[in-house]
Design an enzyme around this catalytic site. Sequence first.
Site, PDB file in Angstrom:
ATOM      1  N   HIS A  20      -9.881   2.032  -0.455  1.00  0.00           N
ATOM      2  CA  HIS A  20     -11.090   2.022   0.494  1.00  0.00           C
ATOM      3  C   HIS A  20     -11.901   3.562   0.053  1.00  0.00           C
ATOM      4  O   HIS A  20     -12.783   3.878   0.801  1.00  0.00           O
ATOM      5  CB  HIS A  20     -10.445   2.675   1.927  1.00  0.00           C
ATOM      6  CG  HIS A  20      -9.720   1.381   2.365  1.00  0.00           C
ATOM      7  ND1 HIS A  20      -8.474   1.337   2.739  1.00  0.00           N
ATOM      8  CD2 HIS A  20     -10.267   0.344   2.855  1.00  0.00           C
ATOM      9  CE1 HIS A  20      -8.232   0.229   3.351  1.00  0.00           C
ATOM     10  NE2 HIS A  20      -9.274  -0.335   3.342  1.00  0.00           N
ATOM     11  N   GLU A  31       0.916  -1.320  -0.154  1.00  0.00           N
ATOM     12  CA  GLU A  31      -0.031  -0.053   0.250  1.00  0.00           C
ATOM     13  C   GLU A  31       0.755   1.251  -0.014  1.00  0.00           C
ATOM     14  O   GLU A  31       1.853   1.341   0.616  1.00  0.00           O
ATOM     15  CB  GLU A  31      -0.852  -0.157   1.152  1.00  0.00           C
ATOM     16  CG  GLU A  31      -1.765   1.351   1.489  1.00  0.00           C
ATOM     17  CD  GLU A  31      -0.862   2.025   2.682  1.00  0.00           C
ATOM     18  OE1 GLU A  31      -1.066   3.206   2.592  1.00  0.00           O
ATOM     19  OE2 GLU A  31      -0.241   1.414   3.547  1.00  0.00           O
TER      20      GLU A  31
END
Length: 765
Positions: A704, A676
Amino acid sequence: MVLSSVLGFPRIGAKRELKKATESYWAGKSSVEDLLKVGKELRAHNWKLQKDAGVDLIASNDFSYYDQILDASLLFNVIPERYQKYSLPQIDTLFAMGRGLQRPATDSTPAVDVPALEMVKWFDSNYHYVRPTFSHSTTFKLNGQKPVDEYLEAKELGIETRPVLIGPVSYLVLGKADKDSLDLEPISLLEKLLPVYAEVLQKLLDAGAKSIQIDEPVLVLDLDEKVKAAFKTAYSVLAEKVPAAKLILATYFGDVRPNLDAVKGLPVAGVHFDFVRVPEQLDAAVEALSAEQILSVGIIDGRNIWKADLNKAVKFVESAIAKVGKERVIVATSSSLLHTPVDLENETKLDAEIKDWFAFATQKLSEVVIVTKAVNGEDVKAELEANAKSISARASSSITNDAAVQKRVAELGEKDTKRASAFAARLEAQKSLNLPLFPTTTIGSFPQTKEIRVQRQKLNKGEITAEQYEKFIEKEIQDAIKFQEEVGLDVYVHGEPERNDMVQYFGEQLKGFAFTQNGWVQSYGSRYVRPPIIVGDVSRPSPMTVKESKYAQSVSPKPMKGMLTGPVTILRWSFPRNDVSQKVQAQQLAFALRDEVNDLEAAGVTVIQVDEPAIREGLPLREGEERSAYVQWAPESFRIATSGVKDSTQIHSHFCYSDLDPAHIKALDADVVSIEFSKKDDSNYIQNFSDYPNHIGLGLFDIHSPRVPPQSEFEKRIADILAVYPKENLWINPDCGLKTRQWDECRKQLTNMVNAAKVFREKYA
């Protein structure tokens, strides 16, 4: 009299009421008034539950619609300008900072396009907080008075609470400098922040608060002298500005002893310690207190679901009383109960023998109260005897022990922990995959649609047959592969439509696990998980993923990743045993996964991803022997799982939402890792991985958020990475799996990502 205390209670609702309300609001199906009403009902229920259980000190301001640290940022006006410029309502600003916001202009509102702030793990838990982001232009001021409002809300119900705030030092240390102020050291802002804290404390006093809980969890970390000194500064200023405030400083999750010099002499009414994690710090904790200060004894586990050994807990509290006196002791949970499911009574399908071993948040209220009553001399003999019977039954249960599994771990040797060849030789063998420069892929999951969930429920209820469900899953896999063909990815995934959760799915097929119906805990925002519970020695009775992966590979000639969750992540994202070391549990899981990896390879799957996003989360919080041991056994567990394959089989792994150490990642010896990266602002983070020897993909968009970055944004990200990282070693991928997104969002996001990769592929052709 000794008082009882709970540091915080789960806010999600026993039936996930908060998730349903927030997601309905985000989807535009309900109003902000509807959302706020649900929040008020949940708070009232939680306070009343604790009062009825007999808890003396009940927390308020432990509720949040997204994250308690993000709430503090909103309260103190730590809102980067990119969010302020839209003049959104407060609740929408909160959500924009937490999850990003992208919406077109209307006749009455301008267009909004803003990414979320960085989200990282809360210490060594699987909860994620939104990292405060400071700049030179940050102006601290009170932005509303949420802690006061919620204290008064409880008071109107006839319930006296102890408001809880994140402490000023921890708040700054847990934050970071914004991308335009990278030279800023957050702790340097303490002097500007303290007057705002004092203002909040004074408002709470004026409202009638008798004591206030100030959480300073960074006291369990390795702190430099500047941060240690900040505690003296902070609490001296607060004592001077608000001398009547009775502050209980709370620490949890670890050992405070190395930082006790920062605690000793602070002008606070008392200090809370986590004695579940570190019972041996009692003597040092007592020595650090003044003759008047309260010792809050965290003795009921706020992080796990096992019943406390109440007789043992009573003896521990009695030993504390012997040192400081009954009038100076509080019996408490070790931390907030945020990390535990709400109520065991909602579990109607658990085996009765196993259920008797557990205590969820509601049951832990009773545990705190029973221990308090016992040390106060009240008659709780029956409760203590029943508890002792449960503890003994668990220890001797056949469910707990499996001789074959224990033997396999005992015979672990070096041959089980290394690939046959070094990476260079493996890379040569993997040329058979015929991958282009900058290969594109996703991390594993695609959207879990309502239809998938409905079909899974129908199967569970017996409304469709296993064969019908399998045909449905095969069609979902076909659709996922067609989607990837259309987008133009290079290495495919089957999309994981058959999986309910990346840990639960595996736990359900492994021996040694138990599962709940409603054992939900918050991971972040509206993302809740039902952690499996490791109740005994772990083994794999039969293949878990081979059927779906083999089918997916048969549908397309493209390389198809087999997808597994790694041993450390399964361990960390379950409720682990507390009677066996985490190392042994990880090794048992690793051998079970090794069998699965080998079976995948035998079925013709030549790219296998074993995700370990929790490997940093599990890192002990302090330097020392425990951490040194962990950085040996954690990557070794991964290698046990993955080292039995041929050189030509490419092993991937994935990591997210932690500050990763390249040395730990290197120790896994995976062929390709994905990390990430999209919300990392510091170019030094790229530099950290510049000499990583194997292949790597730094995530290019935030999974997200529904936001779709334009292609130009992808190209800039890739260019920044290539400034310090070799082009031959770079993969192109998102931050994480796409399970929570919608298909139309995925198509736009991935199309822009793939097109950006093509630009650089042509550039270096």
